[in-house]
Design a protein around this motif. Structure first.
Motif, PDB file in Angstrom:
ATOM      1  N   LEU A  82      31.713  42.727  21.075  1.00  0.00           N
ATOM      2  CA  LEU A  82      32.698  43.588  20.429  1.00  0.00           C
ATOM      3  C   LEU A  82      34.067  43.155  20.936  1.00  0.00           C
ATOM      4  CD1 LEU A  82      32.724  46.142  18.599  1.00  0.00           C
ATOM      5  CD2 LEU A  82      32.881  47.482  20.685  1.00  0.00           C
ATOM      6  N   GLN A  86      38.635  46.462  19.458  1.00  0.00           N
ATOM      7  CA  GLN A  86      37.773  47.441  18.806  1.00  0.00           C
ATOM      8  C   GLN A  86      37.130  48.408  19.802  1.00  0.00           C
ATOM      9  OE1 GLN A  86      35.027  44.996  16.615  1.00  0.00           O
ATOM     10  NE2 GLN A  86      36.571  44.393  15.120  1.00  0.00           N
ATOM     11  N   ILE A  98      32.153  50.224  24.419  1.00  0.00           N
ATOM     12  CA  ILE A  98      31.463  50.283  23.141  1.00  0.00           C
ATOM     13  C   ILE A  98      31.526  51.695  22.569  1.00  0.00           C
ATOM     14  CG2 ILE A  98      29.155  50.146  22.089  1.00  0.00           C
ATOM     15  CD1 ILE A  98      28.619  47.843  24.105  1.00  0.00           C
ATOM     16  N   ALA A 101      34.223  52.387  19.922  1.00  0.00           N
ATOM     17  CA  ALA A 101      34.290  51.630  18.664  1.00  0.00           C
ATOM     18  C   ALA A 101      33.821  52.480  17.487  1.00  0.00           C
ATOM     19  CB  ALA A 101      33.430  50.378  18.770  1.00  0.00           C
ATOM     20  N   ASP A 105      32.466  48.649  13.133  1.00  0.00           N
ATOM     21  CA  ASP A 105      32.632  47.567  14.114  1.00  0.00           C
ATOM     22  C   ASP A 105      31.358  47.354  14.921  1.00  0.00           C
ATOM     23  OD1 ASP A 105      35.228  47.125  13.257  1.00  0.00           O
ATOM     24  OD2 ASP A 105      36.131  48.375  14.813  1.00  0.00           O
ATOM     25  N   ILE A 106      30.701  48.436  15.294  1.00  0.00           N
ATOM     26  CA  ILE A 106      29.448  48.313  16.047  1.00  0.00           C
ATOM     27  C   ILE A 106      28.380  47.648  15.180  1.00  0.00           C
ATOM     28  CG2 ILE A 106      27.531  49.633  17.035  1.00  0.00           C
ATOM     29  CD1 ILE A 106      29.662  51.612  18.104  1.00  0.00           C
ATOM     30  N   ALA A 109      29.120  43.945  14.821  1.00  0.00           N
ATOM     31  CA  ALA A 109      28.817  43.194  16.048  1.00  0.00           C
ATOM     32  C   ALA A 109      27.321  42.931  16.167  1.00  0.00           C
ATOM     33  CB  ALA A 109      29.323  43.948  17.270  1.00  0.00           C
TER      34      ALA A 109
END
Length: 191
Positions: A82, A86, A98, A101, A105-106, A109
């Motif tokens: 990531l 983000q 994380i 985010a 975006d997750i 990734a």
């Protein structure tokens, strides 16, 4: 949505909860922050044998440190990255993670996780890094950040970046295309 087959290695409970928000039923192994003991490493090894693992740590110093330890212990584990931008917390006193985010975006990734192939891989060296401007130029760190984000291999220092290019067996045409994309959109002097 289909369940992700692999077990995802994350740093802590907040990451697990965030992934469950995105995917629902998902299995994780938590490293409990930067502390990674031998028992957890053994669980990761067993998970890799049984279902496969995806290492998905925070884009910060501790996340990279954990990723390196896991890569040495389980070299065939898949890797998801990531970009730092983000993973920025909403509060100024928070740390990158994380858990900050957004869903898209997750999911991006994890969908960009690399599977190794030997088809068109080239073993990169320091000269390649220089030729592509990934080291030795005033904007090399910006180039590595852009290329790492585009190729979903993350940003790091030059030595580790070279290791990641080789570890993920990035095809030369893919690497050159992303560097050219940076050059076309860059306002920096790359000479």
């Amino acid at each position: 949505m289909k369940k992700i087959k692999e077990i995802i290695v994350v740093e802590g409970k907040s990451d697990t909860n965030r992934l469950k928000d995105c995917f629902g039923d998902i299995d994780t192994i938590e490293t409990t922050g930067s502390a990674l003991n031998q028992e957890t490493i053994e669980r990761i090894k067993i998970a890799q044998e049984k279902r496969g693992v995806i290492v998905f740590t925070d884009p910060d110093f501790n996340g990279n440190r954990l990723r390196t330890i896991i890569q040495k212990a389980v070299p065939d584990a898949k890797q998801a990255f990531l970009p730092r931008a983000q993973a920025v917390p909403k509060k100024s006193d928070g740390s990158l993670g994380i858990e900050h985010a957004n869903d898209a975006d997750i999911k991006a990734a994890l969908s960009a996780v690399y599977t190794r192939t030997d088809n068109d891989f080239k073993d990169y060296d320091h000269d390649d890094m220089v030729d592509l401007g990934l080291v030795g130029k005033s904007d090399s760190h910006l180039r590595r950040e852009f290329v790492g984000s585009e190729l979903k291999i993350g940003y790091t220092n030059a030595k580790q970046f070279l290791n990641r290019l080789n570890m993920f067996q990035i095809a030369p045409q893919d690497l050159v295309a992303v560097v050219e994309k940076f050059d076309k959109g860059s306002t920096h002097d790359t000479k």
